[in-house]
Design a protein around this motif. Sequence first.
Motif, PDB file in Angstrom:
ATOM      1  N   ARG A  90      23.010 116.946 110.192  1.00  0.00           N
ATOM      2  CA  ARG A  90      23.463 116.032 109.134  1.00  0.00           C
ATOM      3  C   ARG A  90      24.767 115.350 109.529  1.00  0.00           C
ATOM      4  O   ARG A  90      24.949 114.145 109.307  1.00  0.00           O
ATOM      5  CB  ARG A  90      23.616 116.804 107.829  1.00  0.00           C
ATOM      6  CG  ARG A  90      23.583 115.891 106.618  1.00  0.00           C
ATOM      7  CD  ARG A  90      23.657 116.645 105.349  1.00  0.00           C
ATOM      8  NE  ARG A  90      24.992 117.231 105.287  1.00  0.00           N
ATOM      9  CZ  ARG A  90      25.301 118.317 104.604  1.00  0.00           C
ATOM     10  NH1 ARG A  90      24.377 118.947 103.938  1.00  0.00           N
ATOM     11  NH2 ARG A  90      26.514 118.785 104.591  1.00  0.00           N
ATOM     12  N   ILE A 111      17.484 110.557 104.821  1.00  0.00           N
ATOM     13  CA  ILE A 111      17.332 111.677 105.758  1.00  0.00           C
ATOM     14  C   ILE A 111      18.461 112.683 105.563  1.00  0.00           C
ATOM     15  O   ILE A 111      18.232 113.892 105.559  1.00  0.00           O
ATOM     16  CB  ILE A 111      17.271 111.170 107.210  1.00  0.00           C
ATOM     17  CG1 ILE A 111      16.025 110.299 107.403  1.00  0.00           C
ATOM     18  CG2 ILE A 111      17.253 112.329 108.194  1.00  0.00           C
ATOM     19  CD1 ILE A 111      15.959 109.614 108.742  1.00  0.00           C
ATOM     20  N   GLU A 114      17.734 114.580 102.491  1.00  0.00           N
ATOM     21  CA  GLU A 114      16.644 115.525 102.740  1.00  0.00           C
ATOM     22  C   GLU A 114      17.169 116.755 103.490  1.00  0.00           C
ATOM     23  O   GLU A 114      16.768 117.892 103.198  1.00  0.00           O
ATOM     24  CB  GLU A 114      15.539 114.832 103.546  1.00  0.00           C
ATOM     25  CG  GLU A 114      14.245 115.559 103.577  1.00  0.00           C
ATOM     26  CD  GLU A 114      13.513 115.562 102.242  1.00  0.00           C
ATOM     27  OE1 GLU A 114      12.677 116.459 102.063  1.00  0.00           O
ATOM     28  OE2 GLU A 114      13.782 114.704 101.386  1.00  0.00           O
ATOM     29  N   ALA A 136      12.033 115.067 107.623  1.00  0.00           N
ATOM     30  CA  ALA A 136      13.229 114.457 108.194  1.00  0.00           C
ATOM     31  C   ALA A 136      13.030 114.155 109.672  1.00  0.00           C
ATOM     32  O   ALA A 136      13.447 113.097 110.163  1.00  0.00           O
ATOM     33  CB  ALA A 136      14.434 115.378 108.000  1.00  0.00           C
TER      34      ALA A 136
END
Length: 146
Positions: A90, A111, A114, A136
């Motif tokens: 992330r 994304i 998610e 993702a």
Amino acid sequence: MIKLIVLTIIVGFVFITGYYLGSHKLLEIRKDITGLKTEVLSKTTSLEKELADVRVRMHLVDARERIIAGKNEISEKNFGTAGKEIEKARELIERAIGLSGESLVPALRPITQELAYAESDLKRLDPEAMKRLDGAKKDLDRIIER
């Protein structure tokens, strides 16, 4: 005396012609330099943009690898390590968003959300985390292939 006057006129004419030709060449050289300057600036700008695009792609590929590593850790029941991998993925996507400007933000924000949901599912030991990571990864693959 007439020879001196003719010689002075010829020397004056040669001097004025040389000065005129020299000044026009300087104008042409200035134009050439200005053209080269704009060309170098445009090439530099395009290279910087391409470099930023390459960096974005590298961050996205690294994030994809982290997601795959996170999925592997989940399958091996290493939930703490999987959480760290997902968090790192992330962060990499956030860096890519920062480098890409506004072009990829609408595609990358879902994304990151998610992945955040997958991370919270992982903390609750919910099997939904694997599905979220698969989604993702597929979205990242689609963006990387562009």
